[in-house]
Design an enzyme around this catalytic site. Sequence first.
Site, PDB file in Angstrom:
ATOM      1  N   LYS A  71      -7.162   4.758   5.267  1.00 48.96           N
ATOM      2  CA  LYS A  71      -5.862   4.467   5.879  1.00 48.96           C
ATOM      3  C   LYS A  71      -5.050   5.751   5.949  1.00 48.96           C
ATOM      4  CE  LYS A  71      -5.486  -0.212   3.907  1.00 48.96           C
ATOM      5  NZ  LYS A  71      -4.653  -1.091   3.035  1.00 48.96           N
ATOM      6  N   ASP A  72      -4.310   5.929   7.033  1.00 44.47           N
ATOM      7  CA  ASP A  72      -3.500   7.146   7.141  1.00 44.47           C
ATOM      8  C   ASP A  72      -2.488   7.245   6.010  1.00 44.47           C
ATOM      9  OD1 ASP A  72      -0.821   5.975   8.151  1.00 44.47           O
ATOM     10  OD2 ASP A  72      -2.218   5.227   9.653  1.00 44.47           O
ATOM     11  N   HIS A 110      -1.828  -1.635  -5.708  1.00 44.21           N
ATOM     12  CA  HIS A 110      -1.306  -2.987  -5.992  1.00 44.21           C
ATOM     13  C   HIS A 110      -2.475  -3.871  -6.383  1.00 44.21           C
ATOM     14  CE1 HIS A 110      -2.989  -4.355  -2.144  1.00 44.21           C
ATOM     15  NE2 HIS A 110      -2.453  -3.278  -1.587  1.00 44.21           N
ATOM     16  N   THR A 165       0.800  -1.224   0.000  1.00 47.93           N
ATOM     17  CA  THR A 165       0.000   0.000   0.000  1.00 47.93           C
ATOM     18  C   THR A 165       0.836   1.277   0.000  1.00 47.93           C
ATOM     19  OG1 THR A 165      -1.850  -1.106   1.077  1.00 47.93           O
ATOM     20  CG2 THR A 165      -1.739   1.287   1.293  1.00 47.93           C
TER      21      THR A 165
END
Length: 556
Positions: A169-170, A361, A86
């Site tokens: 997500k951060d 991805h 990620t």
Amino acid sequence: MIKQLSLPALVLASALLAQPLAIHAAPATAAHPAQPKLVVVLVVDGLPNEQVLRYREQFGQGGLRRMLEQGASFNNAHQAHGITVTAIGHSAVLTGAYPYVHGIIGNNWIDPQTGKSVYCTEDTNYHYLNEETKPSDGTAPTRLKVDTLGDQLRYATGGQSKVVAVSGKDRGAILLAGKTGTAYMYMDKTGNFASSSYYMQQHPAWVQQYQAGKPQDRYYGKTWAPLLPAAAYAGDAPEELNQVKAGTHNRLPFSYYSESGNIDADYYNLLKTGPYLDQLTLDFARAAVEGENLGRNPAGVPDLLGVSLSAHDYVNHAFGPESKLSHDHLQRVDRMLAEFFNYLDKRVGMDNVLVVLTADHGFPNTPEFSRTQHIDAERIDGSAMMKALDKHLSDKFGGARLLGAWSLPNIHLDYQQIEKSGLKREEVETAAARFLLAQKGIVETYTRTQLESGAANTTRMATLMRRAWNREASGDLMVVTKPYWYFGTGSSGTSHGSPYAYDTNVPLLIMGKRWIKPGAYGQYAEVVDIAPTLAHLLRVRPPAGAEGRVLTESLQ
């Protein structure tokens, strides 16, 4: 000798000089199209291009199908580095750079100086605003060593362009926002979207108003049920193939609740697996468009909005891309995007918006499913392999403990101990590499000596792994599994991170009728091409580390 003109010649010359000059202008050309008012960069976390192709005919009219039909689609597009996770994938999108330059070599990695694990966006100098912050939480882009397209856009406009990124997500938000944008990320303890003190000391009024509405609570007790008729899922893997751990569900319908019976942190965390996290992300993105007036910049300059939809990654990890849950989730993402595009059309006008969609991805199938296709696939216990390597090196070199820390596929050797033992680094590296190559499921290894000297072979795999290796941050060995094998334990789910096509081949869609020629393009393309292409259209300098090309074949 200068020849003197006769009187008749002087009269003729004077007459000619008195005539107006005939200026032959260059042929007229089409005016350069205006810059987009808003650039929207969408990243669907963990989306293999194979799923877009496989489920294309089931998409609705306004989302992914709209991008496929009205935009440019590159089916041979890749995250062209060897460790497909990620953080690295998100870094590639707007830096146009590979890990060996941008410095993000994983979600987590070992700091060679301390031997301790670090997280890609952690920085203890900063904290989340009005939220609990742990030392390893992602709060800032400190470890990103280069700038992004958004940074260049703000530089070119004297800071007047606005750059905002939002994600479940951060790392999805922070690595799209760059150094000078603003990131908002989902807080899985409260369900809020929040920023950090890196960006500001207090949330703006529109964020406070959004949080006060508690939109995350509306899904408590809701059920994720199949969107399509049962026949649409006929080709999906049997649910029995993926026997998840006790207490979790591997089939639809899927209900959102908490064991306590109350809306709490368990519920907010559960929201991450399924469509409601992505819906919340897009809802917050709408609030950002309005709160920051994106696309209507009073200075007349373009704005940039990055949106990373995280839930598809969670679903694919848990159930595999062949599952009914993954299939249905992508259909729901498609419908959400259609609603979001309709909103942008009303708010900004899609004629003024340029949209890019890609993924960080892809994903392999679960080993259980792969084996039904007669594919050799397994999980590798990385801890057991490292324990065996440690013993092998100790036995071979007189009892010295030469293995340092590891975060696969990166492995660090203890160079101080190697030198203290009077050994040569290359000798120990080679011994470790040979041992690893003999292990079940390992197909290739690369050593620091090979990578620093350029001695690694010239295969595509070697190229991808060299790009993924950063001299300052990466390990002394990198190891590559066989196709469809990966590092993991347990008996369900799947993971990613390899240089194989199922992990690298991602969608790359670009839509904007004033700038983009619609069509399906077979040319090879990379995610790092996005930043140079957008820089060209925005007429700004490419980011410093960008190595991609401008996708000129798709431009008007």
